[in-house]
Design an enzyme around this catalytic site. Sequence first.
Site, short mmCIF file in Angstrom:
data_model
loop_
_atom_site.label_atom_id
_atom_site.label_comp_id
_atom_site.label_asym_id
_atom_site.label_seq_id
_atom_site.Cartn_x
_atom_site.Cartn_y
_atom_site.Cartn_z
N PRO A 1 0.83 -1.22 0.00
CA PRO A 1 0.00 0.00 0.00
C PRO A 1 0.86 1.27 0.00
O PRO A 1 1.87 1.35 0.71
CB PRO A 1 -0.81 -0.12 1.29
CG PRO A 1 -0.91 -1.60 1.52
CD PRO A 1 0.39 -2.17 1.05
N CYS A 2 0.42 2.25 -0.82
CA CYS A 2 1.25 3.43 -1.04
C CYS A 2 0.69 4.70 -0.41
O CYS A 2 1.32 5.75 -0.50
CB CYS A 2 1.43 3.67 -2.54
SG CYS A 2 -0.12 4.08 -3.40
N GLN A 3 -0.48 4.62 0.22
CA GLN A 3 -1.13 5.86 0.66
C GLN A 3 -0.26 6.69 1.58
O GLN A 3 -0.29 7.93 1.54
CB GLN A 3 -2.46 5.53 1.36
CG GLN A 3 -3.52 4.97 0.44
CD GLN A 3 -3.45 3.44 0.36
OE1 GLN A 3 -2.41 2.84 0.65
NE2 GLN A 3 -4.55 2.82 -0.03
#
Length: 452
Positions: A74-76
Amino acid sequence: MRVVELFSGAGGISLGLRRAGFDILKAYDAWPVAVENYNRNVGNHAVVADLKDLLSTIPEILGLAPDMIAGGPPCQDYSSAGNRTEADNARLTLAFALIVATVRPRWFMMENVIGCAKSSTWAEARAILKRAGYGITESRINASRYGVPQSRRRLFVIGRIGERDDFLASSIAATASAQPMTLRDLFGAITPAAIYFPATSEARRSIWGPDEPAPTIRERSIRPIPTSYQPHPDDAALIRNGYVYSRPVRAGRGVRSIDEPFPTVTRTAWERPTPRYLSAPHPGDPVAAVDTAVLTVHQISRIQGFPVSWEWRASAKQDILQMIANAVPAPVATALGRVILDREAGRTAPDISGGFLQWLHKRGKSKASARNVKASAGRARRLLGGRTFNNLALEISALESLPEFQAMRKATQSDLRQALRLLAEYQAKGKQRRQKPRQATAQPIEGFAEAA
């Protein structure tokens, strides 16, 4: 090569790697909706799993014995669209590194936003992967140069056991297209590989790609694509309009021409311009945002690299758009997968930069002598099947074990050994100049500290 995908989402990486020629063993993701869509479209490989639970995940992956682990954590927490606070999602990058370092496949491939490269979490993860023996290539790529009409900039990290760092950088750069792919390239042209099956009604399409199941074949149903053929009405309307709107993430431009790539696909890519934007548009917009074409979810899916035949299913439209936005575009995974397979098969070797010649000149080599050293280093690399070794002694030992090397004259053997020694010295000095010290602060990883 056999692959396990982590944080698979709806299956963009798996689809792309399968097209490149990989065998997908299994995929893991925590979102049941994404897993359901993966299994419907890619194959029944995906399972719901919490990848923070390393004690449950690692033994199973060890049993699969993959040649490569791939995934996009996940890159958030790193994204420019967020607040860039490294929290729980960022720590999943560390989980990816711990799984790779424990299972130790020959290769790994990780995707994330550009901001990940400067994060403290990636510094920790990188240190873990280096201690596990991986040479690491970090490439910042634009998806529009790798088969997707989207100016999506992402970090791809590819590692291989025993290699020198940056071992694959030149091959990744070489596979990029000279020109970016545009929306017109996708929606306004019929590819030569397409197959024409005349539709039985206006609601059905007539053009089918070579990588999807064809419709029912009837007598004399396969024909050449007629010159008068028109694309799907939605695509034709987009081409006639010539412009699309995409909600700017920050203060960027909202309107794009179809003769340029679309900006990064997000879950809000389908939204129309707000009154606030219409009252204060970006000065660089070529036309008023209100006059642009409206993208359908199906078109957004194709901009993200999913095939026409892909079936999205979810109770909420936002879930479909979130799966699309989260995905790694399959054509990008295909392009990089082929780079990996070519190196695995010894069909490519790392380029040797021109700076090596200048460095040799400064050490007193004549121009002719420097060229000979560079040529010998390139020859040695090709003999090794493109392999580079983080340990020079192992590299020379591997070279000396080759029958082709053993059949050479002693003088030639000596030239190849010396060329590798000089190249290794040059690369070591260059690495010291380019890289600042990386400081990885060890922090407890909630949920899997004991397993780590």
